[in-house]
Design a protein around this motif. Structure first.
Motif, PDB file in Angstrom:
ATOM      1  N   ASN A 178      -4.448  -0.856 -11.443  1.00 22.59           N
ATOM      2  CA  ASN A 178      -4.178   0.116 -12.405  1.00 22.59           C
ATOM      3  C   ASN A 178      -5.356   1.027 -12.402  1.00 22.59           C
ATOM      4  N   SER A 179      -4.989   2.517 -13.001  1.00 22.00           N
ATOM      5  CA  SER A 179      -5.931   3.465 -13.276  1.00 22.00           C
ATOM      6  C   SER A 179      -6.528   3.765 -11.844  1.00 22.00           C
ATOM      7  N   LEU A 180      -5.845   3.946 -10.832  1.00 15.74           N
ATOM      8  CA  LEU A 180      -6.599   4.190  -9.537  1.00 15.74           C
ATOM      9  C   LEU A 180      -7.225   5.643  -9.461  1.00 15.74           C
ATOM     10  N   LYS A 181      -8.530   5.741  -8.854  1.00 15.31           N
ATOM     11  CA  LYS A 181      -8.941   6.834  -8.620  1.00 15.31           C
ATOM     12  C   LYS A 181      -9.063   7.093  -7.031  1.00 15.31           C
ATOM     13  N   GLY A 220       0.839  -1.258  -0.162  1.00 19.43           N
ATOM     14  CA  GLY A 220       0.095  -0.024  -0.091  1.00 19.43           C
ATOM     15  C   GLY A 220       1.017   1.086   0.151  1.00 19.43           C
ATOM     16  N   GLY A 221       0.192   2.376  -0.307  1.00 16.10           N
ATOM     17  CA  GLY A 221       0.863   3.578  -0.102  1.00 16.10           C
ATOM     18  C   GLY A 221       0.235   4.664  -0.617  1.00 16.10           C
ATOM     19  N   LEU A 222       0.833   5.769  -1.056  1.00 16.88           N
ATOM     20  CA  LEU A 222       0.072   6.867  -1.595  1.00 16.88           C
ATOM     21  C   LEU A 222       0.510   7.048  -2.725  1.00 16.88           C
ATOM     22  N   VAL A 223      -0.427   7.196  -4.161  1.00 22.25           N
ATOM     23  CA  VAL A 223      -0.375   7.417  -5.291  1.00 22.25           C
ATOM     24  C   VAL A 223      -1.131   8.472  -5.821  1.00 22.25           C
ATOM     25  N   SER A 283      -4.500  10.330  -4.308  1.00 25.84           N
ATOM     26  CA  SER A 283      -4.696  11.878  -4.148  1.00 25.84           C
ATOM     27  C   SER A 283      -3.639  12.224  -4.837  1.00 25.84           C
ATOM     28  N   SER A 284      -3.943  13.533  -5.188  1.00 23.69           N
ATOM     29  CA  SER A 284      -2.959  14.417  -6.040  1.00 23.69           C
ATOM     30  C   SER A 284      -2.261  15.412  -5.043  1.00 23.69           C
TER      31      SER A 284
END
Length: 119
Positions: free
Chosen positions: A81-84, A9-12, A118-119
């Motif tokens: 993939n294509s995480l939201k 897991g993590g931040l992406v 999150s961006s």
């Protein structure tokens, strides 16, 4: 006792990818199914994907997530993939297994790994 340990897991950022892993250890006679669940803040736990002889996915992740297993390594994976942002949640590994001949089929859970999109 069966123990499950998740990792990966993590931040992406949105649109990115992560691969979760879940290693099963302990005395296991046979595994009926492996699955990934998730729980987002303020929401109920949701079944994300299951693998037996086939795979099944929640509608919300179809086409983006892939569950797979390596039996020899006792590991189940979730390629995301294509995480939201709405995929943000604590992801749990679940195994339905029998520890020894004659045992009941039981559920085993890992502690979870956090995925934040999150961006």
């Amino acid at each position: 006792q069966v123990q499950l340990v998740e990792s990966g897991g993590g931040l992406v950022q949105p649109g990115g990818s992560l691969r979760l892993s879940c290693l099963a250890s302990g005395s296991i006679f046979s595994i009926n199914s492996l699955a990934w669940y998730r729980r987002a803040p303020g929401k109920q736990r949701e079944l994300v994907a299951t693998i037996t002889s086939t795979t099944r996915y929640a509608d919300s992740v179809k086409g983006r997530f892939t569950i797979s297993r390596d039996t020899a390594k006792r590991t189940v994976y979730l390629q995301m993939n294509s995480l939201k942002p709405e995929d943000t949640a604590l992801y749990y590994c679940n195994v339905k297994a029998i520890r020894y001949s004659g045992d009941l089929l039981r559920d085993y859970w890992g502690q979870g790994t956090q995925v934040t999109v999150s961006s």
